[in-house]
Scaffold this motif. Structure first.
Motif, PDB file in Angstrom:
ATOM      1  N   LEU A   4      -1.147  -3.042   6.258  1.00 46.17           N
ATOM      2  CA  LEU A   4      -2.148  -3.633   5.188  1.00 46.17           C
ATOM      3  C   LEU A   4      -1.665  -4.720   4.474  1.00 46.17           C
ATOM      4  N   THR A   5      -0.479  -5.330   4.886  1.00 44.71           N
ATOM      5  CA  THR A   5      -0.144  -6.632   4.364  1.00 44.71           C
ATOM      6  C   THR A   5      -0.525  -7.661   5.129  1.00 44.71           C
TER       7      THR A   5
ATOM      8  N   THR B 143      -5.297   0.158   0.211  1.00 46.02           N
ATOM      9  CA  THR B 143      -3.914  -0.130  -0.152  1.00 46.02           C
ATOM     10  C   THR B 143      -3.650   0.806  -1.261  1.00 46.02           C
TER      11      THR B 143
END
Length: 740
Positions: free
Chosen positions: A215-216, A242
């Motif tokens: 998710l980064t 997130t």
């Protein structure tokens, strides 16, 4: 790059999928158009020829020459000359035939020749229309029209190959144009979507990273079009995911901690449950074993008290002592049965045995019993049938009696003033039993506890003898019968217990009449031999003292092995065997005995202190004819012996007077002294209820007040000792009628 290739492949696939149907549709449409155009052309040519013929005919008609054969023939010759060499393109030609099939005009046949083909017959029959026919391996398209005035059928025929000769040109044109159009559309689509495809590919890679849990990962550049709006929504969704993912991780960790604790608690509870079940099984086994051990000495106590009660040489003081011993033994047996009932209920092994019984007599007996008890205590007892009740019902009368006696006994016990009211009536298709009292009442915090086993009602100073099982058993019996017990109570004012159960009306109910019996002293017929098998001497002694005085011959054995040897040596008429014995038990003994032909029909009665239902079932399955629980009740035993040996008893009254003789009036006067009517009424009611203890107490009161009633007291006491309550009622009834 892969995405672009996929798009190209997709476009060519669409070209194939859409182009083929369109080309096929163009082919069909072209064929249709060409066919219709040529058909119109031929029809037009045929129409011109037809109009020319009609014009010639109208000229004749105008000049009045239609009936002139010469003029008509001349007009026809002119028409035929004009169209003798008529041709339509390369294969099309014109001809005329009449309704007889003769050729009027034809480029290939002489005038007057006959057409006798199916094709000619169809032309003649249909007269006008369109026909497809095969001529010299070619398919011809023919348009024809009749001219009835001259009996002509004019026909124009042309080969279908010429009719559709331009079809290939037009079809190729459509295919090429369609391909070019689709190719152009696809090229323009590809060029216009290439940028969009690149953006979509970037978004897909971004989504794939998210799918893998990253998710980064940085999102693609947001454009100012629809794709950009979609990407902006995806970025917002990822941001929200997130945050949610972090919350879920925290919650999962928290739940894992809780579930671990719950799992540990569940395992502990499961261990505790298994331990409780093991303890409960151990308790049930212990109670059953203790019942067996307690019933064994009780068998001796109650057995000998029954035998001694038959002894006519005992004094009244000795009889009273024996009666006390017998009553105490029966009370102890009742306590044991209560504990076993509770154990069976907890193990869900208590069975009901519903039968038809007389509800009116059932209730009347209870009412009489507790009216006497209430009268002795100085309180009132009222019975109120709230609604009409059926005479006969179907249910377990024994368990219902146990329930009502427990409730009525408590109500009477804890009521010092006022009284007890017993109400019975229908309630929602059930019969409702309600007991109201004006006693001490029950404190609210005790209401939940009074149904717990071994709990007693009232304060310490008010508690009386008992196990504290009555209400617990009552509650569970009511639930076992499909009802629920209800309680309303107020301290100092009283309590109301009620329950409702289904008791179907017994439509074919017939009242049972109990035969009045007196003391058995012998039996009719030849002597019978009975084999007694029991490892305990005192049990055999009880049966000896009971059966030998009646005229039976007895043989004895300590176990099944000895009993089998005794039976083979001296075949008995009946066998009484214990079930639990050393060396060979009663079950094995019965199996072996039934294997001998000369002993297979000997009746066997199983006796046991065991309360397990499977022992009864196993004994009957092994081959026993009956089962009796210890302590043995002599009335039950003698009834079974009479049934199995088919004998007739001789009663004590038969030895003193002829059968059927009724006591004379003088005998009643000698037997019954001049006592107050109320005392005899009480005795009669107690005898009707079968209350032996109450009868003996009443006799003590009479003895203390009237010393001259000794013979009367002894007579009634002897009858009560032998449980001959019907005989007591029989003796008292005539006297009561005289007093009333």
């Amino acid at each position: 790059m892969k995405t672009q290739n996929k798009i190209v492949v997709f476009m060519f696939t669409m070209l194939a999928l859409l182009g083929v149907p369109i080309i096929l549709m163009g082919y069909i449409i072209i064929n249709k158009i060409i066919y219709e155009l040529n058909e119109k052309l031929i029809e037009k040519e045929l129409f011109i020829i037809q109009q020319d013929i009609i014009s010639a005919y109208n000229t004749l008609k105008k000049n009045g020459l239609t009936n002139n054969a010469e003029a008509t023939t001349q007009a026809q010759i002119e028409i035929l000359k004009r169209y003798q060499y008529f041709k339509l393109n390369e294969t099309g030609y014109f001809y005329i035939i009449n309704s007889s099939g003769k050729v009027v005009l034809h480029p290939n046949f002489e005038q007057g020749s006959i057409f006798n083909t199916n094709y000619a017959k169809q032309l003649i029959q249909e007269k006008r229309g369109v026909i497809h026919s095969r001529i010299q391996d070619k398919i011809y398209y023919s348009v024809f029209q009749d001219f009835p005035a001259w009996d002509w059928i004019i026909v124009i025929s042309i080969a279908e190959t010429e009719l559709f000769k331009d079809r290939a040109f037009y079809l190729n044109f459509v295919i090429i144009m369609s391909f070019l159009i689709f190719a152009g559309v696809l090229l323009l689509s590809y060029l216009s979507t290439r940028g969009t495809t690149q953006n979509i590919q970037a978004i897909l890679q971004y989504l794939k990273a998210i799918e893998c849990g990253d998710l980064t990962n940085s999102p693609p550049k947001v454009t100012h079009d629809e794709i950009g709006m979609i990407l902006q929504g995806i970025i917002s969704m990822v941001t929200r995911l997130t945050s949610i993912n972090k919350q879920l991780i925290d919650e999962i960790q928290h739940r894992y901690t809780i579930e671990t604790a719950l799992l540990e608690a569940k395992e502990s509870a499961e261990k505790a449950r298994h331990a409780a079940e093991a303890a409960n099984r151990a308790k049930s086994t212990f109670l059953a074993n203790m019942s067996h051990e307690l019933r064994t000495p009780l068998n001796g106590i109650l057995g000998y008290t029954q035998i001694l009660q038959r002894d006519k040489n005992l004094t009244s003081h000795q009889i009273d002592g024996i009666h006390i011993i017998h009553s105490s033994g029966e009370y102890l047996l009742t306590l044991i049965n209560d504990i076993l009932d509770l154990s069976k209920i907890e193990a869900n092994q208590l069975d009901l045995f519903p039968l038809d019984f007389n509800l009116h007599e059932f209730l009347q007996e209870l009412v009489h019993l507790f009216q006497i008890r209430a009268k002795e205590k100085g309180i009132s007892f009222l019975y109120e049938p709230v609604t009409h009740l059926p005479v006969g019902v179907h249910g377990d009368a024994i368990r219902l009696r146990q329930i009502l006696i427990n409730l009525l006994s408590n109500a009477t016990k804890f009521t010092e003033r006022g009284g007890v009211t017993f109400k019975v009536g229908y309630y929602e298709d059930k019969i409702r039993f309600q007991i109201e009292d004006t006693g001490v009442g029950i404190h609210p915090h005790d209401i939940e506890n009074i149904f717990i086993p071994f709990q007693q009602l009232g304060e310490v100073t008010r508690k009386t003898a008992g196990t504290g099982l009555g209400l617990s058993i009552t509650k569970r019996l009511v639930e076992r019968m499909g009802g629920q017990i209800h309680l309303e109570s107020t301290i100092g004012q009283g309590s109301i217990f009620w329950f409702a159960i289904v008791l179907p009306e017994a439509t074919d109910f017939k009242k049972d009449h109990t035969e009045i019996q007196e003391t058995i002293v012998a039996y009719e017929g030849n002597p019978r031999t009975i084999l007694i098998i029991d490892d305990k001497e005192k049990n055999r002694a009880i049966l000896r003292n009971l059966l030998i005085p009646l005229g039976f011959k007895l043989t004895e054995a300590n176990n099944g092995q000895e009993g089998l040897a005794q039976a083979l040596q001296t075949p008995p008429n009946l066998i009484l065997t214990d079930l639990i014995m050393p060396l060979m038990d009663g079950f094995e003994f019965t199996h072996h005995l039934r294997s001998f032909t000369n002993l297979e029909n000997v009746p066997i009665i199983a006796t046991s202190s065991s309360v397990f239902a499977q022992h009864r079932q196993e004994s009957l399955k092994a081959g026993c004819d009956a089962f009796i629980t210890k302590p043995i009740q002599q009335d039950e035993l003698l009834a079974i012996i009479q049934q199995l040996l088919n004998i007739q008893w001789v009663y004590a009254c038969h030895t003193t007077k002829a059968a059927g003789d009724m006591p004379t009036e003088s005998e009643h006067e000698i037997l019954i002294p001049c006592l107050p009517t109320v005392q005899l009424d009480i005795l009669y009611d107690l005898a009707m209820m079968g209350d032996i203890t109450g009868i003996n107490k009443q006799l003590e009161l009479i003895d203390n007040r009237d010393p001259h009633a000794m013979s009367f007291i002894e007579k009634i006491r002897n009858l009560a000792a032998n449980f001959q309550v019907e005989e007591i009622c029989h003796l008292l009834a005539p006297y009561l009628n005289q007093k009333s």
